[in-house]
Design a protein around this motif. Sequence first.
Motif, short mmCIF file in Angstrom:
data_model
loop_
_atom_site.label_atom_id
_atom_site.label_comp_id
_atom_site.label_asym_id
_atom_site.label_seq_id
_atom_site.Cartn_x
_atom_site.Cartn_y
_atom_site.Cartn_z
N GLN A 2 0.84 -1.21 0.00
CA GLN A 2 0.00 0.00 0.00
C GLN A 2 0.87 1.25 0.00
O GLN A 2 0.63 2.19 -0.75
CB GLN A 2 -0.91 -0.02 1.23
CG GLN A 2 -1.84 1.14 1.34
CD GLN A 2 -2.69 1.06 2.61
OE1 GLN A 2 -2.83 0.02 3.23
NE2 GLN A 2 -3.25 2.18 3.00
N SER A 3 1.92 1.26 0.83
CA SER A 3 2.77 2.45 0.94
C SER A 3 3.66 2.65 -0.28
O SER A 3 4.15 3.75 -0.52
CB SER A 3 3.64 2.36 2.20
OG SER A 3 4.64 1.38 2.07
N ALA A 4 3.87 1.59 -1.05
CA ALA A 4 4.73 1.66 -2.25
C ALA A 4 3.91 1.63 -3.53
O ALA A 4 4.43 1.26 -4.58
CB ALA A 4 5.74 0.52 -2.21
N THR A 54 10.19 -11.42 -2.22
CA THR A 54 10.69 -10.88 -3.47
C THR A 54 9.70 -9.83 -3.95
O THR A 54 8.51 -10.11 -4.10
CB THR A 54 10.86 -11.97 -4.54
OG1 THR A 54 11.77 -12.96 -4.04
CG2 THR A 54 11.40 -11.39 -5.84
N TRP A 55 10.20 -8.63 -4.14
CA TRP A 55 9.41 -7.50 -4.59
C TRP A 55 9.61 -7.27 -6.08
O TRP A 55 10.72 -7.45 -6.59
CB TRP A 55 9.82 -6.22 -3.86
CG TRP A 55 9.64 -6.28 -2.39
CD1 TRP A 55 10.60 -6.47 -1.44
CD2 TRP A 55 8.41 -6.15 -1.68
NE1 TRP A 55 10.04 -6.46 -0.19
CE2 TRP A 55 8.69 -6.27 -0.31
CE3 TRP A 55 7.09 -5.95 -2.08
CZ2 TRP A 55 7.71 -6.20 0.67
CZ3 TRP A 55 6.10 -5.87 -1.11
CH2 TRP A 55 6.42 -6.00 0.26
N LYS A 56 8.55 -6.83 -6.74
CA LYS A 56 8.65 -6.37 -8.13
C LYS A 56 8.02 -4.99 -8.15
O LYS A 56 6.88 -4.81 -7.70
CB LYS A 56 7.90 -7.30 -9.08
CG LYS A 56 7.99 -6.86 -10.53
CD LYS A 56 7.25 -7.83 -11.44
CE LYS A 56 7.33 -7.37 -12.89
NZ LYS A 56 6.58 -8.28 -13.76
N GLY A 57 8.75 -4.01 -8.65
CA GLY A 57 8.25 -2.65 -8.69
C GLY A 57 8.87 -1.86 -9.83
O GLY A 57 9.88 -2.27 -10.41
N LYS A 58 8.23 -0.74 -10.14
CA LYS A 58 8.68 0.10 -11.25
C LYS A 58 9.48 1.28 -10.71
O LYS A 58 8.95 2.14 -10.02
CB LYS A 58 7.48 0.59 -12.06
CG LYS A 58 7.85 1.19 -13.38
CD LYS A 58 6.61 1.46 -14.22
CE LYS A 58 6.98 1.86 -15.63
NZ LYS A 58 5.79 2.06 -16.46
#
Length: 155
Positions: A29-31, A54-58
């Motif tokens: 939510q915060s990201a 494991t995170w996936k983000g732009k």
Amino acid sequence: MTTIKITTNYYAPIEKVFNINRNIDIHQQSASKTKEIAIAGITSGLINKNETVTWKGKHFGLYLTHQSLISEMIFPTYFVDEQLKGNFKSFKHQHFFEQKENYVEVTDILEYETPFGIFGKLFDKLLLKKHLTNFIIHRNSVLKNLAENQTCQVY
């Protein structure tokens, strides 16, 4: 090695503040600005010592993945997440929680190294350090609002 240190004061019980900071759903939510989602390991709820996510983000227009291990945890005063796999040469994020008279002081200390020698150092100086600082400040403001909301329950 670059170090970022940010302190945020929360007017909420230390246990609640600690759990909000290690909650995968709340992190997503915060990201939301970076569309970060948990894609492997612990993907919801509270993460604990020796568990991975494991995170996936732009970031910077690219979808990147970052696998973290919670390498240390002392409830409710301290935990560390460290990169196992990702785009940094090294990445260690320490979270300190200290009960003060009427608030909890949370200190984030992020230490990282970029790859690619002088090019990585230049990228860090021009863009990355500011990006990560703003990311943590925004994240902490969301977490602070949730922690101080009397109706927010964290399990």
